[in-house]
Design a protein around this motif. Structure first.
Motif, mmCIF file in Angstrom:
data_model
loop_
_atom_site.group_PDB
_atom_site.id
_atom_site.type_symbol
_atom_site.label_atom_id
_atom_site.label_comp_id
_atom_site.label_asym_id
_atom_site.label_seq_id
_atom_site.Cartn_x
_atom_site.Cartn_y
_atom_site.Cartn_z
ATOM 1 N N THR A 341 72.200 -67.430 58.637
ATOM 2 C CA THR A 341 73.104 -67.368 57.492
ATOM 3 C C THR A 341 74.109 -68.519 57.587
ATOM 4 O OG1 THR A 341 72.885 -64.976 57.377
ATOM 5 C CG2 THR A 341 74.794 -65.955 56.273
ATOM 6 N N GLY A 342 74.347 -69.179 56.451
ATOM 7 C CA GLY A 342 75.215 -70.347 56.423
ATOM 8 C C GLY A 342 74.398 -71.616 56.388
ATOM 9 N N LYS A 343 74.995 -72.707 56.856
ATOM 10 C CA LYS A 343 74.360 -74.024 56.766
ATOM 11 C C LYS A 343 73.391 -74.256 57.915
ATOM 12 C CE LYS A 343 75.370 -78.981 56.565
ATOM 13 N NZ LYS A 343 76.404 -80.021 56.635
ATOM 14 N N ASN A 344 72.180 -74.767 57.592
ATOM 15 C CA ASN A 344 71.166 -75.150 58.573
ATOM 16 C C ASN A 344 70.754 -76.593 58.296
ATOM 17 O OD1 ASN A 344 70.075 -72.305 59.845
ATOM 18 N ND2 ASN A 344 70.682 -72.074 57.699
ATOM 19 N N GLN A 345 71.143 -77.516 59.173
ATOM 20 C CA GLN A 345 70.769 -78.920 58.988
ATOM 21 C C GLN A 345 69.284 -79.075 59.285
ATOM 22 O OE1 GLN A 345 73.452 -81.128 58.129
ATOM 23 N NE2 GLN A 345 71.824 -82.488 57.447
ATOM 24 N N ILE A 346 68.543 -79.672 58.364
ATOM 25 C CA ILE A 346 67.094 -79.826 58.528
ATOM 26 C C ILE A 346 66.745 -81.236 58.955
ATOM 27 C CG2 ILE A 346 64.846 -79.527 57.436
ATOM 28 C CD1 ILE A 346 66.561 -76.964 57.831
#
Length: 449
Positions: A341-346
């Motif tokens: 949950t929240g930001k996931n840098q790909i």
């Protein structure tokens, strides 16, 4: 053999050195010293021309021939010690390093890496290698058999960069017969690699079977091959300069406009294609494969591809041509990554956000692309992202859709997007709907910056 023949070797070395500015005052050179006739001649000659203070030697023991390889190393050490030439040896277990790669390619790579490291240790600005006119002809024939273009027909370059040093080849105008004359005249000993007589190796077969037949047609075939390659190299240099100017203007993130490629002359288009091929990990682009790519370009076959040597593929993606490793269809090398949950840098330019994106943190006008779906809460614990793979499909709108078909004709950016999955498989390809049965209340965004 007359002494004049030995003098001829030194004159050829000096002439080539001056032409390509191999050795500058007070700079040292490192000689790749196998102990064979060619490298013995090179080291002995450079020791005479430059003096012992400007020459060092390195021997690479590939640990393949047991006692024979150890004897080669001992010979090289003694040769250098007798002449007060700084010497370094390296033992490298090539068999344990090659894995699934070509043995010869692995051996070459580790050898050049060792050359670069030894040059730094001895404070040398150049690495001198003992390739001869005979080696050049064999290499040229090898490339002809493989169907190479101008780069292959240029043969072995006299000079090329290697990291912070420069590889030079002073014997490139000297034939093997002249080498043996030099050895005999100067009463030098040398070592012979027993594997050099094994004609199961293509290069050995060319040396033992093909070259002697060509010499019957013309004894000067080795010198003529060098001259012909020089002419090809000059034309190639002009075409490559034009190709580099084209790539600076039209290449973006590894893709090139098909429309722009179609306007080029074939003389310039080939080095453009070969440059893209090398950037993707290839070596020399075979001419037949380049012609297949050209046909694809000129006929504007969107979505078409050509399989290339080195496990590479060239494909028309929308209005662009790109090269990539065949086992990776979308090409940015993303490993599986669990999502939270929240930001996931790909990647450097993309992220996935689960839940509402805080407007204070991200201004939508900075997004080049933003797609949103809502998923079921049950998917959250097993949610992850990965590359898409060949042959994959997922079901939405009551139909199962193949990803390849969905993306046919799409841009490179669209094809580079990852897939979002849960324990049941793919639930979303950004730009398309969520999978049937996965709709819910949790927002998930895919964002490209």
């Amino acid at each position: 053999m007359k002494k004049a023949e030995t003098k001829n070797v030194l004159e050829k070395m000096n002439r080539l050195s001056k032409r390509y500015d191999f050795y500058r005052n007070n700079e040292k050179t490192l000689v790749g010293f196998s102990g064979g006739a060619d490298s013995v001649t090179l080291l002995h000659a450079l020791h005479s021309i430059l003096g012992k203070d400007r020459v060092a030697a390195v021997h690479i023991n590939h640990m393949l021939r047991g006692a024979e390889a150890d004897a080669d190393e001992a010979f090289c050490r003694d040769f250098c010690q007798e002449r007060e030439i700084p010497f370094l040896s390296r033992k490298i277990d090539v068999l344990s390093l090659c894995g699934g790669s070509s043995f010869e390619e692995t051996a070459r790579n580790v050898r050049y890496q060792a050359f670069e490291e030894a040059a730094k240790e001895f404070n040398c600005s150049t690495v001198s290698l003992a390739h001869t006119a005979s080696d050049h002809l064999e290499t040229l024939l090898f490339h002809l058999c493989r169907g190479a273009g101008a780069s292959g027909l240029s043969g072995i370059p006299p000079k090329r960069p290697l990291g912070n040093v420069t590889v030079v080849r002073p014997l490139l105008d000297v034939t093997r017969d002249e080498i043996l004359a030099y050895i005999e005249e100067n009463r030098l000993s040398y070592r012979t690699d027993s594997t050099n007589t094994d004609t199961a190796y293509t290069r050995n077969f060319i040396r033992a079977e093909i070259v002697p037949l060509l010499q019957k047609i013309n004894p000067a075939v080795q010198e003529n091959a060098r001259s012909a390659s020089d002419s090809v190299s000059e034309l190639r240099a002009y075409a490559e300069e034009s190709a580099m100017e084209f790539l600076k203007a039209h290449a973006k993130e590894g893709a090139v406009s098909v429309q722009a490629l179609a306007t080029l002359s074939s003389a310039v288009r080939y080095p453009v294609l070969e440059s893209l091929y090398k950037q993707a990990g290839g070596e020399t682009l075979p001419r037949a494969q380049a012609l297949a790519i050209e046909e694809m370009i000129l006929q504007r076959k969107t979505g078409a591809s050509v399989s290339l040597s080195g496990n590479l593929t060239a494909r028309l993606d929308g209005e662009s041509l790109r090269f990539f490793h065949s086992h990776v269809e979308n090409g940015f090398g993303l490993c599986e990554k669990l999502l939270e949950t929240g930001k996931n840098q790909i990647t450097a330019n993309s992220f996935i956000y689960i839940g509402q994106i805080p407007e204070s943190e991200y201004a939508k006008e900075n997004f080049s692309f933003c797609a949103k779906i809502k998923i079921h809460e049950a998917s959250l614990p097993s949610l992850y992202v990965r590359e898409r793979q060949n042959g994959e499909a997922y079901r939405f709108g009551g139909m199962t859709r193949k990803l390849k078909k969905l993306l046919c004709g799409k841009s490179l950016a669209e094809k580079n997007r990852p897939v979002i999955c849960d324990r049941d498989g793919i639930i979303w390809l950004p730009g398309f709907p969520v999978a049937d049965g996965k709709e819910g209340e949790i927002s998930i965004y895919y964002v490209e910056i």
